[in-house]
Design a protein around this motif. Structure first.
Motif, mmCIF file in Angstrom:
data_model
loop_
_atom_site.group_PDB
_atom_site.id
_atom_site.type_symbol
_atom_site.label_atom_id
_atom_site.label_comp_id
_atom_site.label_asym_id
_atom_site.label_seq_id
_atom_site.Cartn_x
_atom_site.Cartn_y
_atom_site.Cartn_z
ATOM 1 N N LEU A 261 34.558 33.679 33.821
ATOM 2 C CA LEU A 261 34.883 33.625 32.851
ATOM 3 C C LEU A 261 35.039 35.690 32.163
ATOM 4 N N ARG A 262 34.050 36.543 32.993
ATOM 5 C CA ARG A 262 34.023 38.012 32.954
ATOM 6 C C ARG A 262 35.402 38.691 33.381
ATOM 7 N N ILE A 263 35.475 39.815 32.507
ATOM 8 C CA ILE A 263 36.865 40.920 33.040
ATOM 9 C C ILE A 263 36.056 41.495 34.424
ATOM 10 N N ASN A 264 35.512 41.492 35.251
ATOM 11 C CA ASN A 264 35.529 42.137 36.449
ATOM 12 C C ASN A 264 36.471 41.923 37.929
ATOM 13 N N ASP A 265 36.908 43.150 38.582
ATOM 14 C CA ASP A 265 37.381 43.392 39.554
ATOM 15 C C ASP A 265 37.645 41.689 41.113
ATOM 16 N N ALA A 266 38.421 41.698 41.381
ATOM 17 C CA ALA A 266 37.928 41.299 42.834
ATOM 18 C C ALA A 266 37.639 41.290 44.313
ATOM 19 N N LEU A 267 36.448 41.279 44.629
ATOM 20 C CA LEU A 267 35.827 41.966 46.277
ATOM 21 C C LEU A 267 36.694 41.070 47.184
ATOM 22 N N ILE A 268 37.239 39.483 46.774
ATOM 23 C CA ILE A 268 38.313 39.265 47.778
ATOM 24 C C ILE A 268 38.339 38.174 46.865
ATOM 25 N N PRO A 269 39.796 39.055 46.503
ATOM 26 C CA PRO A 269 41.078 37.936 45.612
ATOM 27 C C PRO A 269 41.653 36.492 46.821
ATOM 28 N N VAL A 270 41.776 35.851 45.355
ATOM 29 C CA VAL A 270 42.263 34.441 45.158
ATOM 30 C C VAL A 270 43.829 34.200 44.779
ATOM 31 N N LEU A 271 43.748 35.156 43.718
ATOM 32 C CA LEU A 271 45.413 34.341 43.159
ATOM 33 C C LEU A 271 46.097 36.149 42.808
ATOM 34 N N ASP A 272 47.130 36.199 42.047
ATOM 35 C CA ASP A 272 47.075 37.599 42.120
ATOM 36 C C ASP A 272 46.424 38.154 40.412
ATOM 37 N N HIS A 273 46.388 39.762 41.005
ATOM 38 C CA HIS A 273 45.799 40.351 40.150
ATOM 39 C C HIS A 273 46.520 40.607 38.693
ATOM 40 N N PRO A 274 46.002 40.661 37.324
ATOM 41 C CA PRO A 274 46.262 40.526 36.232
ATOM 42 C C PRO A 274 47.550 41.562 36.112
ATOM 43 N N THR A 275 48.390 41.046 35.042
ATOM 44 C CA THR A 275 49.304 42.122 35.004
ATOM 45 C C THR A 275 49.745 41.890 33.868
#
Length: 335
Positions: A261-275
């Protein structure tokens, strides 16, 4: 929310005050538990001081790792980057003053904000371990005595995040749940007298968006663990280290879940980056700009963060430790 006071021009952040309250609470609880267990109180005093130092150092180093991409970036050659990063307070921002994305290494290390949970936890834990080993004291007996205070202190520290509005909250919530979601406001400095002023609101507002109150979630989970330890667990006579291992498992799982639920960048992306709606990627760790409502409304979890990876590691370490060392076996003479 109340970000800070200013007394005779000296800024005093509410986050710092609550961190102090956390360590003072530990200073009150630890000697009592050491006496109950028949352990040396003076060892507890030294350990607490080292824990404070280690936690602050580790939390700052953890933040540096988290924003390293903004410290070491750009088209310059390795030696040029190294020179600017090491020998300029503001790092490569000196060379590129119009690019707000650049951060300086030393500026980041010694800034008022920027503390990361896993860095502080790891370094504080390491300092205590090395000190107790040097003193040839029973490490895990002392660890079990210290750990309830760590649990309650962590929860108090998380209250500091709420009061100061330091930006470690979540993204926009689709539901409205009292206390678990809230709108963070920012404000301007209010001068009451020539020597006293205060700044209502937080470091970062949410532009009217109702977001997940993740610091409170972590605080409540940490206090629940503290209550369980103080009311039940410490009297059960488990092998030394059991309560430390339980803390690792509980805190690791709690952090792993809250990070969704927190705003943090992914170390291991699973979905598309928020836009944003126009397709522009949303940049995180840009505290130098005032985020609009769209920032919070369009963000979503898109992969496992550094904190989630660390949380899983310490939770698994705790489980393996409990099982492998049979820490769950009780000493019938102590229970």
């Amino acid at each position: 929310m109340l970000e800070r006071f200013e007394l005779f021009g000296l800024p005093i952040s509410t986050f710092s005050l609550l961190m102090m309250a956390a360590f003072l609470t530990a200073a009150y609880l630890i000697p009592k538990e050491l006496r109950r267990r028949g352990l040396k109180e003076e060892v507890g005093d030294h350990s607490l001081l080292l824990a404070v130092i280690g936690t602050i150092i580790g939390a700052k180093l953890g933040y540096v790792l988290e924003v390293w991409g903004r410290i070491w970036r750009g088209p310059d050659e390795f030696l040029t980057k190294l020179e600017y990063v090491l020998f300029n307070w503001h790092g490569l921002r000196v060379k590129y003053p119009m690019d707000a994305e650049y951060l300086g290494l030393w500026d980041t290390l010694f800034s008022q904000g920027g503390l990361v949970f896993y860095g502080g936890f790891a370094m504080g834990f390491l300092f205590l371990y090395l000190y107790l080993r040097y003193k040839k004291e029973p490490i895990w007996s002392y660890g079990d005595a210290f750990i309830p205070s760590m649990a309650v202190g962590y929860g108090i520290g998380r209250l500091g995040c709420i009061v100061s509005g330091d930006g470690c909250f979540g993204y926009g919530a689709s539901v409205d749940i009292p206390f678990l979601t809230m709108v963070y406001h920012d404000g301007s400095l209010q001068k009451l007298t020539s020597w006293f002023a205060y700044k209502p609101g937080g470091v970062m507002g949410t532009d009217g968006v109702n977001v997940w109150n993740t610091p409170l979630m972590e605080a409540l989970l940490s206090w629940a663990l503290f209550a369980w330890m103080m009311l039940k667990l410490r009297f059960q006579g488990f092998k030394p280290g059991f309560m430390v291992a339980v803390f690792l498992v509980w805190n690791g799982i709690a952090r792993f879940l809250v990070e969704f639920l927190r705003i943090n960048d992914a170390l291991i992306p699973v979905l598309d980056h928020p836009t944003y709606q126009d397709g522009t990627p949303i940049a995180h760790h840009t505290h130098s700009v005032q985020h609009t409502a769209a920032y919070f409304e369009n963000w979503h979890w898109y992969g496992f963060t550094q904190s989630q990876v660390f949380g899983l590691i310490i939770a698994l370490a705790g489980i393996i430790w409990i099982v492998q060392k049979k820490l769950y076996v009780r000493d019938t003479q102590k229970s």
